[in-house]
Design a protein around this motif. Structure first.
Motif, PDB file in Angstrom:
ATOM      1  N   UNK A  17      -8.901   0.625  -0.703  1.00  0.00           N
ATOM      2  CA  UNK A  17      -8.147  -0.377   0.049  1.00  0.00           C
ATOM      3  C   UNK A  17      -6.906   0.223   0.700  1.00  0.00           C
ATOM      4  N   UNK A  18      -6.225   1.132  -0.007  1.00  0.00           N
ATOM      5  CA  UNK A  18      -5.062   1.799   0.592  1.00  0.00           C
ATOM      6  C   UNK A  18      -5.475   2.596   1.826  1.00  0.00           C
TER       7      UNK A  18
ATOM      8  N   UNK B  63     -13.711  -6.953  -0.311  1.00  0.00           N
ATOM      9  CA  UNK B  63     -13.867  -5.916  -1.329  1.00  0.00           C
ATOM     10  C   UNK B  63     -12.836  -6.088  -2.433  1.00  0.00           C
ATOM     11  N   UNK B  64     -11.605  -6.450  -2.064  1.00  0.00           N
ATOM     12  CA  UNK B  64     -10.564  -6.657  -3.067  1.00  0.00           C
ATOM     13  C   UNK B  64     -10.921  -7.810  -3.990  1.00  0.00           C
ATOM     14  N   UNK B  65     -11.470  -8.869  -3.428  1.00  0.00           N
ATOM     15  CA  UNK B  65     -11.867 -10.025  -4.237  1.00  0.00           C
ATOM     16  C   UNK B  65     -13.001  -9.661  -5.194  1.00  0.00           C
TER      17      UNK B  65
ATOM     18  N   UNK C  57       0.808  -1.221   0.000  1.00  0.00           N
ATOM     19  CA  UNK C  57       0.000   0.000   0.000  1.00  0.00           C
ATOM     20  C   UNK C  57       0.837   1.266   0.000  1.00  0.00           C
ATOM     21  N   UNK C  58       2.057   1.211   0.519  1.00  0.00           N
ATOM     22  CA  UNK C  58       2.870   2.423   0.688  1.00  0.00           C
ATOM     23  C   UNK C  58       3.042   3.242  -0.596  1.00  0.00           C
TER      24      UNK C  58
ATOM     25  N   UNK D 157     -13.505  -6.685  -6.428  1.00  0.00           N
ATOM     26  CA  UNK D 157     -13.074  -5.681  -7.391  1.00  0.00           C
ATOM     27  C   UNK D 157     -13.923  -4.426  -7.405  1.00  0.00           C
ATOM     28  N   UNK D 158     -13.976  -3.721  -6.276  1.00  0.00           N
ATOM     29  CA  UNK D 158     -14.822  -2.532  -6.172  1.00  0.00           C
ATOM     30  C   UNK D 158     -14.241  -1.386  -6.998  1.00  0.00           C
ATOM     31  N   UNK D 159     -15.105  -0.472  -7.481  1.00  0.00           N
ATOM     32  CA  UNK D 159     -14.613   0.719  -8.178  1.00  0.00           C
ATOM     33  C   UNK D 159     -13.718   1.538  -7.252  1.00  0.00           C
ATOM     34  N   UNK D 160     -12.683   2.139  -7.831  1.00  0.00           N
ATOM     35  CA  UNK D 160     -11.710   2.941  -7.064  1.00  0.00           C
ATOM     36  C   UNK D 160     -11.119   2.128  -5.921  1.00  0.00           C
ATOM     37  N   UNK D 161     -10.956   0.826  -6.193  1.00  0.00           N
ATOM     38  CA  UNK D 161     -10.473  -0.085  -5.168  1.00  0.00           C
ATOM     39  C   UNK D 161      -9.103   0.262  -4.637  1.00  0.00           C
ATOM     40  N   UNK D 162      -8.219   0.777  -5.497  1.00  0.00           N
ATOM     41  CA  UNK D 162      -6.869   1.127  -5.064  1.00  0.00           C
ATOM     42  C   UNK D 162      -6.900   2.165  -3.950  1.00  0.00           C
TER      43      UNK D 162
END
Length: 442
Positions: free
Chosen positions: A367-368, A355-357, A297-298, A359-364
């Motif tokens: 999740x970060x 949520x990562x599995x 995530x960094x 594949x949500x919109x704006x996932x990056x």
């Protein structure tokens, strides 16, 4: 490589176990230690903890950890005590939790102006539940008034279970096929997840609880199997929910309440193994969090992510708590104390994995933000627990002498009996007193 990773992970857990009490006295929580060591090992020896495991494997480990902790916590809820002392916990759950989600959504819309409202709502829900295990040091400290500990304990024990259906709805909305109709899709998903989750929990827990109580009364259960039966019930509820397409978390939460209600007075003694197994899997999750999630995530951390994480732990949490406790008799230092100690932890990480599995919109970004907020929470809440408890204790003692703390001084029993080990430091498992352990208890 897998064998090396398992060896390193188990060695880290063994070191923490051996040093857990002195480190705990200094505010170093298991999550903080394991996250930091996982991150450090990954930085020093890149790749040693970076094994290409299926995403579903990491997800299942974290899921089962949360399932076991939800079940054991729910099992130990004394509904009779809770019914008679609902004041502050009810305010935190029914007023504070919804306001926290609304505040988190609004702040996300401001900090991330391009983010879809559905994604902002999902992010707010993922970070709304507090972690009972990370707040245990405060709840177990007898210097904190019992009513304050009860409010924090019940809130953290129940809000993750209450957040599950909201998370499922938000996840469905964020990933909805708009041309297929959002309303129908969300309603169908919610009905399946909640309905089958409730069904699975009751199907596993009702016969399991009745059988345990009947067999326990007759002395049929061998001592070593008294801990295994509830563990099997928890896993059975989860498995049935998975087979039916329901939520394993709802199954565990409802199943724990039902099992505890039916199992009788032994409920606070027979889930030590379930909780310990959950703690072990959670420990693996925290190491992986530091070594993998935090490291990955960094590069994606922006000033917006940083700002939202800080606001999530302060304004988004503390303002709703202040509103929820308005007119309750809680004085400002108490409101601030309860508002601050709302650590985010395992539930947020499990939600992030799901949520990562999906594949949500704006996932990056989403999740970060979850990863950074949880890392901040683990660090800040862990390191401030001991000094802030001491400061609050001094304030409470000074004002108790003048009779100016009527709200906080109301005698209150803790309706959840967590980490009750027989014969250890004089801690009782029978629910007498307030059900809390002294500060030196593990």
């Amino acid at each position: 490589m897998l064998a090396v990773t398992v060896t390193v992970v188990m060695a880290i857990i063994i070191v923490w176990s051996a040093l857990s009490r002195p480190l705990d006295r200094r505010g170093i929580t298991p999550a903080l230690f394991l996250m930091a060591v996982g991150f450090g090992v990954s930085a020093i020896a890149p790749g040693i903890l970076d094994v290409s495991l299926e995403t579903v494997v990491a997800e299942r480990i974290a899921e089962i950890a949360l399932v076991l902790l939800l079940f054991s916590d729910a099992t130990r809820i004394d509904l009779r005590v809770l019914r008679n002392q609902l004041g502050w916990p009810t305010r935190l759950l029914l007023i504070g939790l919804p306001l926290t989600i609304l505040a988190g959504t609004g702040i996300a819309a401001l900090v991330f102006p391009g983010m879809a409202l559905a994604s902002a709502f999902l992010l707010a829900i993922m970070l709304a539940p507090t972690d009972a295990a990370l707040g245990q040091k405060v709840v177990a400290d007898s210097r904190v008034p019992s009513r304050v500990r009860q409010a924090l304990d019940v809130e953290s024990g129940l809000n993750d279970g209450l957040a599950v259906p909201l998370f499922l709805v938000a996840l469905s909305i964020a990933n909805a096929e708009y041309e297929a109709g959002v309303t129908g899709m969300v309603a169908g998903s919610m009905a399946a997840q909640i309905g089958w989750g409730l069904t699975a929990g009751l199907v596993a827990a009702i016969p399991g609880g009745l059988l345990f109580r009947a067999a326990d009364r007759r002395g049929w259960i061998a001592r070593e199997w008294r801990q295994i039966l509830p563990l099997a019930v928890a896993l059975l509820a989860y498995a049935i929910a998975q087979d039916l397409g329901g939520s394993g978390f709802i199954a565990a939460f409802v199943g724990g309440i039902a099992f505890g209600r039916l199992a009788g007075p032994s409920r606070s003694k027979v889930t030590v193994l379930s909780e310990a197994a959950g703690d072990l899997l959670a420990a693996v999750t925290w190491i992986a969090f530091g070594a993998l999630a935090l490291t990955l995530a960094l590069p994606y951390v922006t000033w917006q992510v940083f700002v939202y994480a800080v606001l999530s732990l302060t304004v988004v949490r503390m303002l709703p708590v202040a509103i929820a406790l308005a007119g309750s008799g809680a004085r400002r230092p108490t409101v601030a104390f309860i508002g601050w100690f709302g650590p985010r932890g395992l539930a947020s990480l499990v939600f992030a994995l799901l949520a990562a599995e999906s594949g949500v919109p704006e996932g990056e970004t989403v999740l970060t933000t979850v990863v950074v907020t949880v890392a901040f929470s683990i660090t800040l809440h862990g390191l401030t627990s001991a000094p802030l408890v001491e400061v609050y204790h001094r304030w409470y003692d000074a004002h108790t002498a003048t009779g100016s703390t009527p709200g906080e001084s109301v005698p209150t029993r803790l309706p959840r009996h967590r980490r009750q080990f027989p014969g250890l430091n004089g801690a009782a498992e029978n629910g007498d007193g307030d059900g809390a352990l002294p500060p030196s208890a593990p």
